[in-house]
Design a protein around this motif. Structure first.
Motif, PDB file in Angstrom:
ATOM      1  N   ILE A 175       3.203   7.832   6.071  1.00 47.35           N
ATOM      2  CA  ILE A 175       2.788   6.678   5.274  1.00 47.35           C
ATOM      3  C   ILE A 175       3.164   6.885   3.808  1.00 47.35           C
ATOM      4  O   ILE A 175       3.508   5.937   3.098  1.00 47.35           O
ATOM      5  CB  ILE A 175       1.273   6.429   5.433  1.00 47.35           C
ATOM      6  N   GLY A 176       3.139   8.146   3.355  1.00 52.70           N
ATOM      7  CA  GLY A 176       3.545   8.423   1.989  1.00 52.70           C
ATOM      8  C   GLY A 176       4.998   8.076   1.716  1.00 52.70           C
ATOM      9  O   GLY A 176       5.389   7.839   0.569  1.00 52.70           O
ATOM     10  N   ALA A 177       5.809   8.032   2.770  1.00 51.03           N
ATOM     11  CA  ALA A 177       7.231   7.692   2.624  1.00 51.03           C
ATOM     12  C   ALA A 177       7.474   6.191   2.680  1.00 51.03           C
ATOM     13  O   ALA A 177       8.595   5.738   2.449  1.00 51.03           O
ATOM     14  CB  ALA A 177       8.053   8.389   3.710  1.00 51.03           C
ATOM     15  N   LEU A 178       6.438   5.423   3.007  1.00 52.38           N
ATOM     16  CA  LEU A 178       6.578   3.968   3.049  1.00 52.38           C
ATOM     17  C   LEU A 178       6.587   3.400   1.628  1.00 52.38           C
ATOM     18  O   LEU A 178       5.924   3.913   0.729  1.00 52.38           O
ATOM     19  CB  LEU A 178       5.430   3.329   3.835  1.00 52.38           C
ATOM     20  N   SER A 179       7.311   2.330   1.459  1.00 55.27           N
ATOM     21  CA  SER A 179       7.369   1.668   0.169  1.00 55.27           C
ATOM     22  C   SER A 179       7.617   0.180   0.402  1.00 55.27           C
ATOM     23  O   SER A 179       8.352  -0.180   1.336  1.00 55.27           O
ATOM     24  CB  SER A 179       8.491   2.271  -0.686  1.00 55.27           C
ATOM     25  N   PRO A 180       6.976  -0.690  -0.388  1.00 53.58           N
ATOM     26  CA  PRO A 180       6.081  -0.450  -1.515  1.00 53.58           C
ATOM     27  C   PRO A 180       4.648  -0.137  -1.073  1.00 53.58           C
ATOM     28  O   PRO A 180       4.389   0.011   0.118  1.00 53.58           O
ATOM     29  CB  PRO A 180       6.145  -1.766  -2.295  1.00 53.58           C
ATOM     30  N   ARG A 181       3.748  -0.123  -2.042  1.00 49.81           N
ATOM     31  CA  ARG A 181       2.356   0.226  -1.801  1.00 49.81           C
ATOM     32  C   ARG A 181       1.707  -0.680  -0.762  1.00 49.81           C
ATOM     33  O   ARG A 181       0.950  -0.229   0.090  1.00 49.81           O
ATOM     34  CB  ARG A 181       1.585   0.137  -3.129  1.00 49.81           C
ATOM     35  N   ARG A 182       1.999  -1.984  -0.799  1.00 54.43           N
ATOM     36  CA  ARG A 182       1.352  -2.912   0.132  1.00 54.43           C
ATOM     37  C   ARG A 182       1.732  -2.589   1.582  1.00 54.43           C
ATOM     38  O   ARG A 182       0.941  -2.825   2.492  1.00 54.43           O
ATOM     39  CB  ARG A 182       1.692  -4.357  -0.209  1.00 54.43           C
ATOM     40  N   ALA A 187       0.033  -0.047   6.988  1.00 56.40           N
ATOM     41  CA  ALA A 187       0.007   1.115   7.879  1.00 56.40           C
ATOM     42  C   ALA A 187      -1.398   1.704   7.986  1.00 56.40           C
ATOM     43  O   ALA A 187      -1.822   2.116   9.072  1.00 56.40           O
ATOM     44  CB  ALA A 187       0.985   2.170   7.372  1.00 56.40           C
ATOM     45  N   TYR A 188      -2.123   1.748   6.874  1.00 59.59           N
ATOM     46  CA  TYR A 188      -3.482   2.299   6.913  1.00 59.59           C
ATOM     47  C   TYR A 188      -4.413   1.430   7.768  1.00 59.59           C
ATOM     48  O   TYR A 188      -5.358   1.935   8.373  1.00 59.59           O
ATOM     49  CB  TYR A 188      -4.038   2.449   5.507  1.00 59.59           C
ATOM     50  N   ALA A 246     -11.106  -0.861   2.127  1.00 62.15           N
ATOM     51  CA  ALA A 246     -11.435  -2.248   1.783  1.00 62.15           C
ATOM     52  C   ALA A 246     -11.276  -2.477   0.286  1.00 62.15           C
ATOM     53  O   ALA A 246     -10.803  -3.533  -0.150  1.00 62.15           O
ATOM     54  CB  ALA A 246     -12.866  -2.568   2.224  1.00 62.15           C
ATOM     55  N   GLY A 247     -11.646  -1.470  -0.511  1.00 66.45           N
ATOM     56  CA  GLY A 247     -11.494  -1.587  -1.956  1.00 66.45           C
ATOM     57  C   GLY A 247     -10.044  -1.683  -2.379  1.00 66.45           C
ATOM     58  O   GLY A 247      -9.679  -2.503  -3.234  1.00 66.45           O
ATOM     59  N   HIS A 248      -9.189  -0.855  -1.778  1.00 68.43           N
ATOM     60  CA  HIS A 248      -7.759  -0.894  -2.110  1.00 68.43           C
ATOM     61  C   HIS A 248      -7.127  -2.212  -1.670  1.00 68.43           C
ATOM     62  O   HIS A 248      -6.270  -2.770  -2.366  1.00 68.43           O
ATOM     63  CB  HIS A 248      -7.036   0.277  -1.453  1.00 68.43           C
ATOM     64  N   LEU A 249      -7.526  -2.723  -0.509  1.00 76.22           N
ATOM     65  CA  LEU A 249      -7.014  -4.013  -0.039  1.00 76.22           C
ATOM     66  C   LEU A 249      -7.452  -5.147  -0.955  1.00 76.22           C
ATOM     67  O   LEU A 249      -6.661  -6.038  -1.304  1.00 76.22           O
ATOM     68  CB  LEU A 249      -7.509  -4.276   1.389  1.00 76.22           C
ATOM     69  N   PHE A 250      -8.716  -5.114  -1.377  1.00 78.58           N
ATOM     70  CA  PHE A 250      -9.238  -6.160  -2.262  1.00 78.58           C
ATOM     71  C   PHE A 250      -8.545  -6.088  -3.626  1.00 78.58           C
ATOM     72  O   PHE A 250      -8.225  -7.116  -4.227  1.00 78.58           O
ATOM     73  CB  PHE A 250     -10.748  -5.998  -2.419  1.00 78.58           C
ATOM     74  N   ASP A 251      -8.296  -4.858  -4.095  1.00 76.63           N
ATOM     75  CA  ASP A 251      -7.614  -4.680  -5.374  1.00 76.63           C
ATOM     76  C   ASP A 251      -6.193  -5.243  -5.314  1.00 76.63           C
ATOM     77  O   ASP A 251      -5.739  -5.914  -6.252  1.00 76.63           O
ATOM     78  CB  ASP A 251      -7.576  -3.190  -5.719  1.00 76.63           C
ATOM     79  N   TYR A 252      -5.494  -4.990  -4.206  1.00 80.87           N
ATOM     80  CA  TYR A 252      -4.148  -5.560  -4.036  1.00 80.87           C
ATOM     81  C   TYR A 252      -4.215  -7.082  -4.026  1.00 80.87           C
ATOM     82  O   TYR A 252      -3.382  -7.751  -4.653  1.00 80.87           O
ATOM     83  CB  TYR A 252      -3.520  -5.054  -2.737  1.00 80.87           C
ATOM     84  N   MET A 253      -5.203  -7.632  -3.326  1.00 83.43           N
ATOM     85  CA  MET A 253      -5.310  -9.085  -3.210  1.00 83.43           C
ATOM     86  C   MET A 253      -5.549  -9.731  -4.574  1.00 83.43           C
ATOM     87  O   MET A 253      -5.001 -10.803  -4.875  1.00 83.43           O
ATOM     88  CB  MET A 253      -6.447  -9.459  -2.257  1.00 83.43           C
ATOM     89  N   MET A 254      -6.330  -9.092  -5.433  1.00 83.13           N
ATOM     90  CA  MET A 254      -6.678  -9.678  -6.718  1.00 83.13           C
ATOM     91  C   MET A 254      -5.629  -9.404  -7.800  1.00 83.13           C
ATOM     92  O   MET A 254      -5.422 -10.236  -8.692  1.00 83.13           O
ATOM     93  CB  MET A 254      -8.029  -9.136  -7.176  1.00 83.13           C
TER      94      MET A 254
END
Length: 376
Positions: A175-182, A187-188, A246-254
């Motif tokens: 997963i660390g080799a995946l790009s971009p962050r989203r 994957a997570y 959930a926090g990282h997903l919400f942060d990406y969404m906002m």
């Protein structure tokens, strides 16, 4: 032979029907019988109206009619020996027995449907009785089949394979080799929640839970409503999303998604409720996700597919929950989280978990979550 799909211009009674598969031969002539069956699968038959099953049926028939075209065979003049040659050619190409059996099953279903429609006079298949092991259900005492089923004689004997999964260090490295962050977040969702690639790729913002008001020490329930986001068989189920994820997903969404959603609106003149969008503002596609996984596999040295992450979740989660609920309780928990229709499907994780040590499972969620934060 060519496999094509309709676009928005294809309508029935004024209703657009994009994404309907159809076949054409090398001379651009439509294959009427196959196309009528594919239309039935895609539009009429309720169980196969979602894009993934119809695409599978189309791929299987494309392979069969390609074989017919290459060997100058007409579909109504095919016999069992011809199909046996096709089967053997797939074996020679290295296809798995389960894949070959699925293609044979689709082809058999096509001929059976054509016979009911009066398009074919006889079936190029013969069946035989086979003895099977069936679970004891509520009505087992009135089952007169004697555990015997009719099986296609051309079907190959298969052994049930264990699901292929990764160790947690391998999964994190990949997963660390995946790009971009989203894409890492997609994957997570598969690794920590067991989502299918279709579910993670097309996740709707309206089903995403907000971490506000929830305890940081507890996972958050996320309901997959098939009216909003795709699920297999259009069945509702719920999964548990770790608080930090959930926090990282919400942060990406906002923070990141609004700009991408604005690009989508500018291009299409409409809003999208998909959570994951590409750098160009397009909705993330399954093909695009597969290509990204292939590149990350080469970069990381860890061969991984979206479904392998889901298998990793099933294996680790079964062993983790078995310590709390026992084998039966863990099986039912994992079955419901993965959305399996039968507990028999889930039972493969019992044997897969035998390959793990309990100390490899202790705290695996926390271990992964530490890397989620470090990779942001």
């Amino acid at each position: 032979m060519r496999l094509l799909y309709t676009d928005e211009s294809f309508e029935l009674n004024g209703v657009p029907l994009p994404g309907i598969p159809f076949l054409a031969n090398a001379g651009a002539e439509l294959i009427e019988s196959a196309n009528r069956y594919l239309f039935h699968i895609a539009v009429v038959r309720g169980r196969t109206r979602s894009p993934s099953p119809r695409r599978t049926y189309a791929d299987h028939l494309y392979e069969f009619f390609s074989f017919l075209e290459e060997n100058a065979l007409f579909w109504t003049r095919v016999n069992q020996e011809h199909i046996a040659v096709w089967r053997n050619s797939m074996l020679d190409r290295g296809l798995s027995r389960s894949t070959i059996n699925k293609r044979l099953s689709t082809t058999s279903a096509f001929y059976t449907w054509c016979a009911r429609q009066g398009l074919a006079e006889q079936l190029p298949f013969e069946t035989q009785d086979v003895l099977v092991s069936k679970p004891k259900g509520f009505l087992a005492h009135v089952d007169a089949s004697g555990n015997r089923l009719q099986a296609n004689e051309l079907t190959l004997r298969t052994q049930r394979q264990l699901p292929k999964f990764l160790s947690i260090p391998e999964a994190v490295q990949f997963i660390g080799a995946l790009s971009p962050r989203r894409t890492q977040l997609v994957a997570y969702l598969m690794l920590l929640c067991g989502l299918r690639r279709e579910e993670a790729c097309a996740l709707d913002v309206r089903v995403l839970p907000t971490p506000a008001g929830h305890s940081p020490s507890k996972a958050i329930k996320m309901t997959l409503d098939p009216r909003l986001t795709p699920t297999k068989g259009s069945k509702e189920r719920w999964v548990m999303v770790p608080y930090d994820l959930a926090g990282h997903l919400f942060d990406y969404m906002m923070r990141d998604r609004p700009k991408l959603a604005g690009m989508y609106h500018k291009r299409h003149g409409a809003e999208t409720t998909r959570l994951f969008l590409t750098r160009d503002g397009a909705e993330l596609s399954l093909d695009g996700l597969d290509v990204t996984f292939q590149r990350a596999s080469a970069k990381s040295g860890v061969k991984c597919t979206p479904h392998r992450l889901r298998h990793t979740f099933g294996t680790y989660e079964f062993l983790r929950m078995s310590e709390r609920r026992g084998t039966d309780g863990a099986l039912h928990w994992v079955r419901d989280r993965l959305g399996h229709s039968s507990i028999t499907t889930t039972e493969v994780y019992v044997h897969a978990a035998d390959l793990l040590k309990h100390d490899e499972v202790d705290g695996y969620v926390e271990e992964v979550l530490q890397r989620v934060g470090s990779q942001s």
